[in-house]
Design a protein around this motif. Structure first.
Motif, mmCIF file in Angstrom:
data_model
loop_
_atom_site.group_PDB
_atom_site.id
_atom_site.type_symbol
_atom_site.label_atom_id
_atom_site.label_comp_id
_atom_site.label_asym_id
_atom_site.label_seq_id
_atom_site.Cartn_x
_atom_site.Cartn_y
_atom_site.Cartn_z
ATOM 1 N N LEU A 108 0.846 -1.184 0.100
ATOM 2 C CA LEU A 108 -0.062 -0.073 0.090
ATOM 3 C C LEU A 108 0.837 1.219 0.036
ATOM 4 N N ILE A 109 0.520 2.350 -0.604
ATOM 5 C CA ILE A 109 1.197 3.435 -0.729
ATOM 6 C C ILE A 109 0.067 4.572 -0.471
ATOM 7 N N ASP A 110 0.248 5.549 0.495
ATOM 8 C CA ASP A 110 -0.559 6.370 0.779
ATOM 9 C C ASP A 110 0.065 7.775 0.424
ATOM 10 N N VAL A 111 -0.451 8.575 -0.659
ATOM 11 C CA VAL A 111 0.057 9.693 -1.251
ATOM 12 C C VAL A 111 -0.354 10.759 -0.729
ATOM 13 N N PRO A 150 0.219 13.591 8.495
ATOM 14 C CA PRO A 150 1.014 13.065 9.524
ATOM 15 C C PRO A 150 0.587 11.446 9.914
ATOM 16 N N GLY A 151 -0.161 10.875 8.615
ATOM 17 C CA GLY A 151 -0.063 9.245 8.509
ATOM 18 C C GLY A 151 -1.420 8.768 9.022
ATOM 19 N N MET A 152 -2.625 9.744 9.212
ATOM 20 C CA MET A 152 -3.649 9.121 9.743
ATOM 21 C C MET A 152 -4.323 7.801 9.003
ATOM 22 N N VAL A 153 -4.268 7.881 7.554
ATOM 23 C CA VAL A 153 -4.758 6.883 6.860
ATOM 24 C C VAL A 153 -4.022 5.517 7.077
ATOM 25 N N LEU A 154 -2.842 5.674 7.199
ATOM 26 C CA LEU A 154 -1.988 4.475 7.438
ATOM 27 C C LEU A 154 -2.054 3.904 8.672
ATOM 28 N N ASP A 170 -0.061 -2.534 -4.941
ATOM 29 C CA ASP A 170 -1.403 -3.264 -4.983
ATOM 30 C C ASP A 170 -2.570 -1.997 -4.927
ATOM 31 N N LEU A 171 -2.325 -1.141 -3.869
ATOM 32 C CA LEU A 171 -3.415 0.005 -3.646
ATOM 33 C C LEU A 171 -2.691 1.403 -3.548
ATOM 34 N N ILE A 172 -2.946 2.327 -4.151
ATOM 35 C CA ILE A 172 -2.663 3.716 -3.941
ATOM 36 C C ILE A 172 -3.737 4.559 -3.204
ATOM 37 N N THR A 173 -3.619 5.239 -1.990
ATOM 38 C CA THR A 173 -4.657 6.024 -1.376
ATOM 39 C C THR A 173 -4.282 7.352 -1.351
ATOM 40 N N VAL A 174 -5.393 8.275 -1.628
ATOM 41 C CA VAL A 174 -5.028 9.647 -1.512
ATOM 42 C C VAL A 174 -6.208 10.361 -0.816
ATOM 43 N N ALA A 175 -5.968 10.786 0.410
ATOM 44 C CA ALA A 175 -7.126 11.260 1.123
ATOM 45 C C ALA A 175 -6.890 12.565 1.425
ATOM 46 N N ASN A 176 -8.045 13.482 0.790
ATOM 47 C CA ASN A 176 -8.405 15.030 0.971
ATOM 48 C C ASN A 176 -6.865 15.540 0.212
ATOM 49 N N ALA A 177 -6.296 15.202 -0.856
ATOM 50 C CA ALA A 177 -5.088 16.018 -1.284
ATOM 51 C C ALA A 177 -5.007 15.802 -2.615
ATOM 52 N N ALA A 178 -5.926 14.829 -3.595
ATOM 53 C CA ALA A 178 -5.795 14.868 -5.144
ATOM 54 C C ALA A 178 -5.911 16.264 -5.609
ATOM 55 N N HIS A 179 -6.626 17.010 -4.989
ATOM 56 C CA HIS A 179 -7.051 18.539 -5.505
ATOM 57 C C HIS A 179 -5.705 19.321 -5.703
ATOM 58 N N TRP A 180 -4.550 18.873 -5.122
ATOM 59 C CA TRP A 180 -3.500 19.752 -5.205
ATOM 60 C C TRP A 180 -2.523 19.086 -6.296
ATOM 61 N N GLY A 205 -4.390 -5.028 -11.979
ATOM 62 C CA GLY A 205 -5.388 -5.256 -11.431
ATOM 63 C C GLY A 205 -5.189 -4.276 -9.969
ATOM 64 N N GLY A 206 -4.440 -3.567 -9.700
ATOM 65 C CA GLY A 206 -4.251 -2.788 -8.670
ATOM 66 C C GLY A 206 -5.205 -1.589 -8.899
ATOM 67 N N SER A 207 -5.326 -0.767 -7.626
ATOM 68 C CA SER A 207 -6.272 0.298 -7.682
ATOM 69 C C SER A 207 -5.965 1.549 -6.973
ATOM 70 N N VAL A 208 -6.621 2.641 -7.520
ATOM 71 C CA VAL A 208 -6.264 4.021 -6.932
ATOM 72 C C VAL A 208 -7.650 4.583 -6.089
ATOM 73 N N ALA A 209 -7.402 4.751 -4.728
ATOM 74 C CA ALA A 209 -8.734 5.153 -4.105
ATOM 75 C C ALA A 209 -8.467 6.671 -3.765
ATOM 76 N N VAL A 210 -9.145 7.537 -4.180
ATOM 77 C CA VAL A 210 -9.114 8.859 -4.075
ATOM 78 C C VAL A 210 -10.268 9.323 -3.370
ATOM 79 N N TRP A 211 -10.253 10.239 -2.096
ATOM 80 C CA TRP A 211 -11.453 10.824 -1.394
ATOM 81 C C TRP A 211 -11.327 12.043 -0.946
#
Length: 307
Positions: free
Chosen positions: A49-52, A56-60, A120-130, A147-153
């Motif tokens: 997993l990569i969180d972009v 401060p790491g909350m999602v991870l 496998d999974l890239i996550t982006v929480a409240n940051a993709a707009h930048w 077959g990997g995924s990107v989750a943006v929210w």
């Protein structure tokens, strides 16, 4: 909509990053469950997993235990320092690794951290707009496994919960104050958040498109403002309200432009507080008992790389 580079949070030192971590809410389990279920139900694995834009790491803290390996990337050295101090671990008891890095390059400048086609999974929480999204999607296609995924929210625009006395008047007053004082300090990214990522560039909307991603499996899940998108979406006192509102990027930029007004009655957040106090009293709330509760329309997008 054009991309706007984010420099406000990027300049945070560890002290500011720690304050940010203390007042920002985590996301409801339903948010994380939606992401993991969509990823795994479409063939995604749970190894790396990569969180972009990890901050401060909350999602991870929440998602890393589902994976064997986890990495947090953020362009801010202060945010990364705060994240490293938290000592999060993965499901294999491996420490989560935090590195300074950008969404546009992902790990190209960190080849010792992860290889191409290994995530496998890239996550982006409240940051993709930048992000520069065309570059981000190209980099995501490079590092993801087939077959990997990107989750943006994003949490969207903050509203006043209807249960708050005089809620409609409070929301209208906050809107007027924000439009009057904060409009010059909103970037294009702030506008993407306010409209719930409706205009966020996706791989198939780009010219040219990033063809490695499969539009047919795309998921957009919306949390109604009556649902809870964050944990701890309870009433807060107005001291806490001030701290939370002070972490908004437009407020940070306003305060940088008005350093002599910060913390005074001319501070934009202080003006919001005073107006909320007045309207709560008008709605029957006694002095010393002023509390508010927010509501948001959260949005999760999950995009799949072709297998």
């Amino acid at each position: 909509m054009s991309h706007s580079t984010e420099n406000t949070f990027r300049q945070f030192d560890q002290g500011k990053a720690n304050v940010y971590a203390q007042v920002r809410r985590d996301y409801q389990p339903s948010v994380y469950e939606t992401i993991v279920n969509q990823h795994t139900s479409t063939g995604g694995q749970l190894d790396t997993l990569i969180d972009v834009g990890c901050g401060p790491g909350m999602v991870l803290r929440t998602l890393a235990p589902n994976f064997n390996h986890a990495i947090g990337l953020d362009a801010s050295e202060g945010m990364i320092a705060a994240a490293r101090s938290a000592n999060f671990v993965t499901g294999s008891s491996e420490p989560v690794r935090f590195e300074v890095g950008t969404a546009e390059e992902l790990t190209r400048d960190l080849p010792h951290v992860v290889q191409d086609a290994s995530v496998d999974l890239i996550t982006v929480a409240n940051a993709a707009h930048w992000f520069d999204m065309p570059k981000f999607w190209q980099s995501a296609a490079r590092v993801l496994k087939p077959g990997g995924s990107v989750a943006v929210w994003t949490s969207g625009e903050i509203r006043v919960h209807p249960s708050v006395p005089n809620a409609a008047a409070i929301e209208a007053a906050m809107y007027r104050l924000e439009e009057h004082y904060l409009t010059p300090y909103r970037h294009a990214g702030n506008k993407l958040v306010r409209n719930g990522y409706v205009d966020l560039p996706l791989p198939w909307t780009l010219t040219p498109p990033v063809n490695e991603f499969d539009e047919s499996t795309f998921l957009r899940r919306v949390w109604d403002p009556k649902e809870e998108f964050f944990t701890g979406q309870r009433e807060v006192d107005l001291d806490t309200f001030e701290k939370m509102m002070g972490t908004g990027s437009a407020v940070v930029r306003w305060r940088e432009a008005h350093p002599h007004d910060v913390g005074t009655e001319r501070d934009v957040v202080k003006m919001q507080r005073r107006e909320i106090e007045r309207l709560l009293h008008e709605g029957g709330v006694k002095k010393g008992e002023e509390r508010v509760r927010g509501a948001v329309q959260g949005v999760v997008l999950v995009v799949k790389k072709r297998a």
